[in-house]
Design a protein around this motif. Sequence first.
Motif, PDB file in Angstrom:
ATOM      1  N   VAL A   1       0.848  -1.198   0.000  1.00 35.16           N
ATOM      2  CA  VAL A   1       0.000   0.000   0.000  1.00 35.16           C
ATOM      3  C   VAL A   1       0.878   1.241   0.000  1.00 35.16           C
ATOM      4  O   VAL A   1       1.843   1.327   0.764  1.00 35.16           O
TER       5      VAL A   1
ATOM      6  N   GLY B   1       0.657   5.723  -0.152  1.00 30.10           N
ATOM      7  CA  GLY B   1      -0.182   6.908  -0.105  1.00 30.10           C
ATOM      8  C   GLY B   1       0.388   7.909  -1.097  1.00 30.10           C
ATOM      9  O   GLY B   1       0.393   7.662  -2.307  1.00 30.10           O
ATOM     10  N   ASN B   2       0.929   9.011  -0.570  1.00 27.40           N
ATOM     11  CA  ASN B   2       1.492  10.003  -1.476  1.00 27.40           C
ATOM     12  C   ASN B   2       2.970   9.750  -1.775  1.00 27.40           C
ATOM     13  O   ASN B   2       3.617  10.571  -2.411  1.00 27.40           O
ATOM     14  N   GLY B   3       3.533   8.650  -1.258  1.00 27.45           N
ATOM     15  CA  GLY B   3       4.920   8.287  -1.597  1.00 27.45           C
ATOM     16  C   GLY B   3       5.956   9.266  -1.079  1.00 27.45           C
ATOM     17  O   GLY B   3       7.032   9.397  -1.657  1.00 27.45           O
ATOM     18  N   SER B   4       5.668   9.941   0.028  1.00 25.63           N
ATOM     19  CA  SER B   4       6.614  10.957   0.523  1.00 25.63           C
ATOM     20  C   SER B   4       7.541  10.422   1.597  1.00 25.63           C
ATOM     21  O   SER B   4       8.315  11.173   2.181  1.00 25.63           O
ATOM     22  N   ASN B   5       7.454   9.105   1.839  1.00 27.26           N
ATOM     23  CA  ASN B   5       8.364   8.515   2.829  1.00 27.26           C
ATOM     24  C   ASN B   5       8.882   7.174   2.322  1.00 27.26           C
ATOM     25  O   ASN B   5       9.188   6.293   3.103  1.00 27.26           O
TER      26      ASN B   5
ATOM     27  N   SER C   1      -0.506  11.859   2.267  1.00 30.16           N
ATOM     28  CA  SER C   1      -1.931  11.523   2.314  1.00 30.16           C
ATOM     29  C   SER C   1      -2.246  11.311   3.788  1.00 30.16           C
ATOM     30  O   SER C   1      -1.344  10.982   4.583  1.00 30.16           O
TER      31      SER C   1
ATOM     32  N   ALA D   1       2.780  10.921  11.461  1.00 33.79           N
ATOM     33  CA  ALA D   1       3.574  12.079  11.030  1.00 33.79           C
ATOM     34  C   ALA D   1       3.362  13.249  11.972  1.00 33.79           C
ATOM     35  O   ALA D   1       2.278  13.406  12.552  1.00 33.79           O
ATOM     36  N   GLY D   2       4.381  14.051  12.118  1.00 33.06           N
ATOM     37  CA  GLY D   2       4.231  15.198  13.000  1.00 33.06           C
ATOM     38  C   GLY D   2       5.333  16.218  12.834  1.00 33.06           C
ATOM     39  O   GLY D   2       6.276  16.021  12.062  1.00 33.06           O
TER      40      GLY D   2
ATOM     41  N   VAL E   1      -5.546   2.003   6.259  1.00 33.48           N
ATOM     42  CA  VAL E   1      -6.458   3.062   6.676  1.00 33.48           C
ATOM     43  C   VAL E   1      -7.362   3.431   5.509  1.00 33.48           C
ATOM     44  O   VAL E   1      -6.881   3.669   4.396  1.00 33.48           O
TER      45      VAL E   1
ATOM     46  N   ARG F   1       9.732  26.024   7.005  1.00 34.44           N
ATOM     47  CA  ARG F   1      10.209  24.862   6.244  1.00 34.44           C
ATOM     48  C   ARG F   1      11.054  25.308   5.044  1.00 34.44           C
ATOM     49  O   ARG F   1      12.080  24.711   4.742  1.00 34.44           O
TER      50      ARG F   1
HETATM   51  C1  LIG Z   1       9.620  17.674   2.016  1.00 33.34           C
HETATM   52  C2  LIG Z   1       9.146  16.664   3.035  1.00 33.34           C
HETATM   53  C3  LIG Z   1       8.895  17.053   4.327  1.00 33.34           C
HETATM   54  C4  LIG Z   1       8.448  16.120   5.280  1.00 33.34           C
HETATM   55  N1  LIG Z   1       8.222  16.541   6.550  1.00 33.34           N
HETATM   56  C5  LIG Z   1       7.768  15.659   7.468  1.00 33.34           C
HETATM   57  C6  LIG Z   1       7.488  16.084   8.803  1.00 33.34           C
HETATM   58  O1  LIG Z   1       7.640  17.237   9.155  1.00 33.34           O
HETATM   59  N2  LIG Z   1       7.037  15.156   9.684  1.00 33.34           N
HETATM   60  C7  LIG Z   1       6.849  13.842   9.328  1.00 33.34           C
HETATM   61  O2  LIG Z   1       6.422  13.046  10.170  1.00 33.34           O
HETATM   62  N3  LIG Z   1       7.105  13.418   8.069  1.00 33.34           N
HETATM   63  C8  LIG Z   1       7.559  14.287   7.127  1.00 33.34           C
HETATM   64  N4  LIG Z   1       7.819  13.858   5.857  1.00 33.34           N
HETATM   65  C9  LIG Z   1       7.697  12.424   5.525  1.00 33.34           C
HETATM   66  C10 LIG Z   1       6.318  11.970   5.018  1.00 33.34           C
HETATM   67  O3  LIG Z   1       5.572  13.049   4.490  1.00 33.34           O
HETATM   68  C11 LIG Z   1       5.521  11.278   6.130  1.00 33.34           C
HETATM   69  O4  LIG Z   1       6.185  10.112   6.596  1.00 33.34           O
HETATM   70  C12 LIG Z   1       4.105  10.881   5.691  1.00 33.34           C
HETATM   71  O5  LIG Z   1       3.433  10.363   6.808  1.00 33.34           O
HETATM   72  C13 LIG Z   1       4.059   9.836   4.568  1.00 33.34           C
HETATM   73  O6  LIG Z   1       2.727   9.825   4.059  1.00 33.34           O
HETATM   74  P1  LIG Z   1       2.435   9.295   2.569  1.00 33.34           P
HETATM   75  O7  LIG Z   1       0.989   9.399   2.321  1.00 33.34           O
HETATM   76  O8  LIG Z   1       3.328   9.954   1.607  1.00 33.34           O
HETATM   77  O9  LIG Z   1       2.814   7.750   2.758  1.00 33.34           O
HETATM   78  P2  LIG Z   1       3.780   6.845   1.858  1.00 33.34           P
HETATM   79  O10 LIG Z   1       5.128   7.460   1.812  1.00 33.34           O
HETATM   80  O11 LIG Z   1       3.135   6.531   0.578  1.00 33.34           O
HETATM   81  O12 LIG Z   1       3.839   5.545   2.779  1.00 33.34           O
HETATM   82  C14 LIG Z   1       4.508   5.578   4.010  1.00 33.34           C
HETATM   83  C15 LIG Z   1       4.140   4.323   4.820  1.00 33.34           C
HETATM   84  O13 LIG Z   1       2.756   4.372   5.162  1.00 33.34           O
HETATM   85  C16 LIG Z   1       2.069   3.245   4.640  1.00 33.34           C
HETATM   86  N5  LIG Z   1       0.752   3.707   4.183  1.00 33.34           N
HETATM   87  C17 LIG Z   1       0.470   4.649   3.264  1.00 33.34           C
HETATM   88  N6  LIG Z   1      -0.858   4.821   3.158  1.00 33.34           N
HETATM   89  C18 LIG Z   1      -1.423   3.957   4.027  1.00 33.34           C
HETATM   90  C19 LIG Z   1      -2.764   3.643   4.381  1.00 33.34           C
HETATM   91  N7  LIG Z   1      -3.820   4.251   3.819  1.00 33.34           N
HETATM   92  N8  LIG Z   1      -2.975   2.697   5.327  1.00 33.34           N
HETATM   93  C20 LIG Z   1      -1.947   2.054   5.933  1.00 33.34           C
HETATM   94  N9  LIG Z   1      -0.660   2.296   5.621  1.00 33.34           N
HETATM   95  C21 LIG Z   1      -0.397   3.242   4.682  1.00 33.34           C
HETATM   96  C22 LIG Z   1       2.935   2.717   3.488  1.00 33.34           C
HETATM   97  O14 LIG Z   1       2.727   1.338   3.277  1.00 33.34           O
HETATM   98  C23 LIG Z   1       4.332   3.025   4.030  1.00 33.34           C
HETATM   99  O15 LIG Z   1       4.740   2.021   4.941  1.00 33.34           O
HETATM  100  C24 LIG Z   1       8.257  14.770   4.889  1.00 33.34           C
HETATM  101  C25 LIG Z   1       8.487  14.386   3.564  1.00 33.34           C
HETATM  102  C26 LIG Z   1       8.920  15.317   2.632  1.00 33.34           C
HETATM  103  C27 LIG Z   1       9.147  14.888   1.214  1.00 33.34           C
END
Ligand SMILES: Cc1cc2nc3c(=O)[nH]c(=O)nc-3n(C[C@H](O)[C@H](O)[C@H](O)COP(=O)(O)OP(=O)(O)OC[C@H]3O[C@@H](n4cnc5c(N)ncnc54)[C@H](O)[C@@H]3O)c2cc1C
Length: 304
Positions: free
Chosen positions: A61, A63-67, A128, A137-138, A184, A210
């Motif tokens: 799974v 989401g927005n691929g940011s981690n 996402s 995230a925080g 989720v 930021r």
């Molecule tokens: C410029 C930048 C700044 C950032 N700043 C912060 C910050 O200040 N604080 C912070 O905490 N993070 C930060 N991040 C990291 C990132 O945004 C977070 O970790 C965020 O929670 C990832 O969300 P995502 O939707 O991109 O998840 P993804 O990167 O797509 O996935 C992350 C994890 O969550 C799981 N996942 C995704 N969607 C679901 C779902 N619906 N149900 C269950 N599991 C799921 C995936 O399997 C994976 O294990 C930053 C990233 C960038 C690029």
Amino acid sequence: MAILRDLLTRLSGRVESNVSLREYTTWRVGGPAEVLVEPAGIGDLCLVVEYARERDIPLTVIGNGSNLLISDEGIGGIVVKLGPRMSRIVIGEGFIQVEAGARLAGILTAARDAGCGGLEFLAGIPASVGGAVAMNAGANGLSIGDRVLEATVVDLNGKVHFKTHDELGFGYRTSALHDEAAIVVSVKLGCFPKSAAAIRAEVEQHLARRKQTQPLEYPSAGSVFRNPPGETAGRLIELAGAKGLRIGDAEVSRKHANFIVNLGAAKSREIRQLMFQVQRLVSEQTGIWLEPEVKLLGRHEATE
Ligand SMILES: Cc1cc2nc3c(=O)[nH]c(=O)nc-3n(C[C@H](O)[C@H](O)[C@H](O)COP(=O)(O)OP(=O)(O)OC[C@H]3O[C@@H](n4cnc5c(N)ncnc54)[C@H](O)[C@@H]3O)c2cc1C
């Protein structure tokens, strides 16, 4: 391909094979998904999870691929992306109900317009809400778990469950959802009355900070390593002299040492190698082995 054919007949959302995941990550690296599914709703999601389980097909799974660090070879099996097709936002009295694919930025805008305060600290996290809840995230001393009242999730068997705040098991950049491999689907976030002007001002403050401290001009995944207890990974990386280290187009940011930026054509393999080099340097200097905060998906070779 059998999976593709089967899913096309069963689902109403998007189903495609051999889709490059590069554009689905903020690092802009990674190979293809064997099959990519974007469910149109919870029904689609349950069907695809059940389909994968019955046939032992790996299911990932995103989401927005940011981690995420997705390997250059990509991800086998089915990749489920929760994004715009499941992103409804509904404002209630003292809460916001959101589907997992909704982006935090969109939720903040809706909250501001409705005068729902308390989520401003999330400004600038390009997630996402599903990914944000899974990762807890925080920023600025608060985490999204502090605002989550309850969530609806789908388990590995494609069954729907309702989880209270406590059952979600929030910790530092983690939640029980990872251990349970639960997905989720929607989240109820608590908020309190606050003027739109005050929300806007606070959001803008966070975004400006930021911009000042993070290399937002390059693709990245935010902080690469978790902060060890009582320390920040960024400080340790800087002390180890790793700022500016580069492999190919992957570089330890000179602006924020816990970011690795993609200067243009970085490969996932190069980022992984650079992560390992940073871990080794920090360990030699401090005895601390930094643990990745980013999630590695696909097959990553052991690095030297
Ligand atoms: C410029 C930048 C700044 C950032 N700043 C912060 C910050 O200040 N604080 C912070 O905490 N993070 C930060 N991040 C990291 C990132 O945004 C977070 O970790 C965020 O929670 C990832 O969300 P995502 O939707 O991109 O998840 P993804 O990167 O797509 O996935 C992350 C994890 O969550 C799981 N996942 C995704 N969607 C679901 C779902 N619906 N149900 C269950 N599991 C799921 C995936 O399997 C994976 O294990 C930053 C990233 C960038 C690029």
